[in-house]
Design an enzyme around this catalytic site. Structure first.
Site, PDB file in Angstrom:
ATOM      1  N   HIS A   1     124.185 -56.546  -1.905  1.00  0.00           N
ATOM      2  CA  HIS A   1     124.989 -55.333  -2.124  1.00  0.00           C
ATOM      3  C   HIS A   1     126.216 -55.336  -1.206  1.00  0.00           C
ATOM      4  O   HIS A   1     127.327 -55.033  -1.627  1.00  0.00           O
ATOM      5  CB  HIS A   1     124.155 -54.069  -1.813  1.00  0.00           C
TER       6      HIS A   1
ATOM      7  N   LYS B   1     112.047 -41.538 -10.628  1.00  0.00           N
ATOM      8  CA  LYS B   1     111.858 -42.901 -10.136  1.00  0.00           C
ATOM      9  C   LYS B   1     111.480 -42.836  -8.664  1.00  0.00           C
ATOM     10  O   LYS B   1     112.272 -42.398  -7.832  1.00  0.00           O
ATOM     11  CB  LYS B   1     113.173 -43.682 -10.346  1.00  0.00           C
TER      12      LYS B   1
ATOM     13  N   ARG C   1     124.027 -61.015 -10.984  1.00  0.00           N
ATOM     14  CA  ARG C   1     123.392 -62.207 -10.433  1.00  0.00           C
ATOM     15  C   ARG C   1     123.071 -63.218 -11.522  1.00  0.00           C
ATOM     16  O   ARG C   1     123.314 -64.393 -11.382  1.00  0.00           O
ATOM     17  CB  ARG C   1     122.087 -61.829  -9.711  1.00  0.00           C
TER      18      ARG C   1
ATOM     19  N   SER D   1     116.227 -56.051  -4.187  1.00  0.00           N
ATOM     20  CA  SER D   1     115.553 -55.037  -3.368  1.00  0.00           C
ATOM     21  C   SER D   1     114.045 -55.045  -3.558  1.00  0.00           C
ATOM     22  O   SER D   1     113.290 -54.770  -2.623  1.00  0.00           O
ATOM     23  CB  SER D   1     116.107 -53.641  -3.680  1.00  0.00           C
TER      24      SER D   1
END
Ligand code: ADP
Length: 161
Positions: free
Chosen positions: A18, A42, A91, A129
């Site tokens: 990040h 979430k 990515r 993450s």
């Protein structure tokens, strides 16, 4: 007109992946708002406050970067903050497919907002993450994956299991 970008995400926790995206995009925008999504449905590992505190530490000396949080639609948050760009990192091709759907829906919702993607550097491709959280949960050392000013030891016990 000032070029303002929103970098939205869960950042649970904020990683060097990040950080790389944000630092590289500083040449593109006048202001970047790192906006932590506060999604009631979430469940996160670190609380919103902890996630914001970690990110604030990383960019303490960068006046063009602000750290905030939001609920609801990203495009609505952008409008409230006069931001015309949404910044995201890519990515893999899986990221691309996921991001493509979000960006195209955002475009339909707000035609004047552009999504901007930066491809990650090869050494950050495998960092995400979820893996970092798993290492922390299992008592491993994840410090190499988070910016050096974030001392994970300090946040031990802060994570929800
Ligand atoms: P979200 O839940 O919104 O996907 P994340 O915190 O997982 O939030 O990611 C925020 C943004 O950062 C996404 O665009 C994601 O693709 C990007 N990102 C995550 N990890 C990396 C990395 N290692 N390198 C580059 N970009 C990354």
């Amino acid at each position: 007109m000032k070029k303002i970008a929103v970098f939205p995400g869960s950042f649970d926790p904020f990683t060097i992946g990040h950080e790389g995206i944000v630092r590289r995009s500083l040449v593109l925008f006048d202001e970047i708002i790192i906006a932590v999504g506060a999604n009631a449905l979430k469940k996160s590992y670190y609380s919103l406050e902890v996630r914001k505190e970690m990110i604030t530490k990383v960019f303490r000396d960068v006046p063009a970067i602000r750290v905030d949080h939001y609920e609801g639609l990203t495009v609505d948050y952008c409008k409230r903050n006069s931001a015309r760009y949404i910044l995201r990192g890519l990515r893999t091709s899986a990221d691309f497919e996921f991001e493509r759907a979000i960006a195209q829906v955002n475009k339909a919702l707000a035609t004047d907002i552009e999504s901007v993607f930066l491809l990650t550097v090869p050494e950050h491709t495998s960092i995400n993450s979820t893996i970092v959280r798993d290492i922390i949960r299992s008592g491993g050392d994840a410090s190499m994956f988070v910016p050096s000013v974030i001392n994970l030891e300090e946040y031990k016990g802060e994570g929800e299991l």
